[in-house]
Design an enzyme around this catalytic site. Structure first.
Site, PDB file in Angstrom:
ATOM      1  N   ARG A 114      47.085   7.422  71.864  1.00 13.05           N
ATOM      2  CA  ARG A 114      47.638   6.903  70.612  1.00 13.05           C
ATOM      3  C   ARG A 114      46.609   6.968  69.477  1.00 13.05           C
ATOM      4  O   ARG A 114      46.945   7.268  68.333  1.00 13.05           O
ATOM      5  CB  ARG A 114      48.099   5.458  70.813  1.00 13.05           C
ATOM      6  CG  ARG A 114      49.250   5.301  71.779  1.00 13.05           C
ATOM      7  CD  ARG A 114      50.561   5.732  71.188  1.00 13.05           C
ATOM      8  NE  ARG A 114      50.999   4.852  70.108  1.00 13.05           N
ATOM      9  CZ  ARG A 114      52.163   4.963  69.487  1.00 13.05           C
ATOM     10  NH1 ARG A 114      53.007   5.928  69.813  1.00 13.05           N
ATOM     11  NH2 ARG A 114      52.496   4.119  68.518  1.00 13.05           N
ATOM     12  N   ARG A 130      47.608  13.478  63.388  1.00 13.32           N
ATOM     13  CA  ARG A 130      48.463  13.302  62.211  1.00 13.32           C
ATOM     14  C   ARG A 130      47.650  13.234  60.919  1.00 13.32           C
ATOM     15  O   ARG A 130      48.081  13.732  59.880  1.00 13.32           O
ATOM     16  CB  ARG A 130      49.312  12.044  62.372  1.00 13.32           C
ATOM     17  CG  ARG A 130      50.432  12.187  63.391  1.00 13.32           C
ATOM     18  CD  ARG A 130      51.119  10.866  63.654  1.00 13.32           C
ATOM     19  NE  ARG A 130      52.255  11.000  64.558  1.00 13.32           N
ATOM     20  CZ  ARG A 130      52.789   9.991  65.241  1.00 13.32           C
ATOM     21  NH1 ARG A 130      52.271   8.769  65.125  1.00 13.32           N
ATOM     22  NH2 ARG A 130      53.830  10.187  66.025  1.00 13.32           N
ATOM     23  N   HIS A 168      54.611  13.009  69.328  1.00  9.27           N
ATOM     24  CA  HIS A 168      54.987  11.691  69.856  1.00  9.27           C
ATOM     25  C   HIS A 168      54.099  11.378  71.052  1.00  9.27           C
ATOM     26  O   HIS A 168      53.755  12.266  71.835  1.00  9.27           O
ATOM     27  CB  HIS A 168      56.452  11.687  70.304  1.00  9.27           C
ATOM     28  CG  HIS A 168      56.807  10.498  71.147  1.00  9.27           C
ATOM     29  ND1 HIS A 168      57.167   9.273  70.613  1.00  9.27           N
ATOM     30  CD2 HIS A 168      56.826  10.335  72.506  1.00  9.27           C
ATOM     31  CE1 HIS A 168      57.401   8.418  71.593  1.00  9.27           C
ATOM     32  NE2 HIS A 168      57.208   9.038  72.747  1.00  9.27           N
TER      33      HIS A 168
END
Length: 238
Positions: free
Chosen positions: A172, A189, A202
């Site tokens: 994450r 990202r 994801h």
């Protein structure tokens, strides 16, 4: 941290046991160490204290010293069964249609590989709208739910399962915040995406989510268990 402790403990245990010349010391320490290992998992009361109470004061002192010195052996005995088992985990990672169409597959995979995580499952799939709704079931009450499902089912997705020590939590971090504008530089990202609606990747947000998503996207026989050549350099005590 616990892996480092166990590795240090195992080295101490090996050194201690290889140098032990007193047979009684060795047997007592081994027994207490074994009991301490079991006690650490919460199965029975610590044997060392019972052993001490049932002995004379001199023997009791010796038994406590023996037990103390045997604790590294206890840590060594449980590290493979409980500590490492608790840390080695799997997570689900998907490169969304925008990431695939932009040619970012190798870039994203390389970031997980360079960290030391192991790829144990991968496939290309164009999910149906119904499948996308199952994947995002926890967001079905949100106003953007339909648009999210439409986008996920709009093209090919790279579905992956990665394995490693702390891979869920660190995965994450590696991905970055949901909004790329709020993602730190250096994250996937933060470096490669611009808007929330096209954030390219994801990742499971917890152990239960990872378990559910892996079972949704993969059959058990599609996942491979193996030992990579790099593991001894990542996790070994050499």
């Amino acid at each position: 941290m616990s892996s480092q402790i166990c590795r240090s403990a195992s080295k101490a245990a090996k050194s201690l046991l290889s140098s032990a010349k007193n047979a009684r010391f060795f047997s007592e320490g081994r027994a207490i160490g074994a009991a301490a290992a079991v006690s650490a998992s919460g199965k029975i009361p610590l044997y060392a204290s019972n052993f001490a109470r049932s002995s004379g004061s001199g023997v009791a002192s010796k038994s406590w010293i023996t037990g103390l010195l045997a604790l590294p052996a206890a840590a060594y005995m449980i590290q493979d069964q409980e500590v490492l088992a608790a840390e080695m985990e799997r997570t689900f990672i998907a490169i969304k249609p925008d990431g695939v169409q932009r040619g970012l597959i190798s870039e994203i995979i390389s970031r997980f590989e360079r960290k030391g995580f192991k790829l144990v499952g991968i496939k290309v799939i164009v999910p149906s709208k119904d499948f996308a709704q199952k994947h995002y079931h926890d967001l079905k009450e949100r106003p953007f739910f339909n648009g999210l499902c439409d986008f996920l089912s709009s093209g090919p997705v790279i579905a992956m399962v990665w394995e490693g020590d702390g891979v869920i939590r660190y995965g994450r971090k590696l991905i970055g915040a949901t909004d790329p504008q709020k993602s730190e530089p250096g994250t996937i990202r933060g470096d490669l995406a611009v808007t929330v609606g096209r954030n390219i990747i994801h990742g499971s947000d917890g152990p239960e989510t990872a378990k559910d998503e892996i079972s949704l996207w993969f059959k058990p026989q599609e996942l491979v268990s193996y030992t990579s050549n790099s593991e001894k350099w990542l996790y070994g005590d050499n």
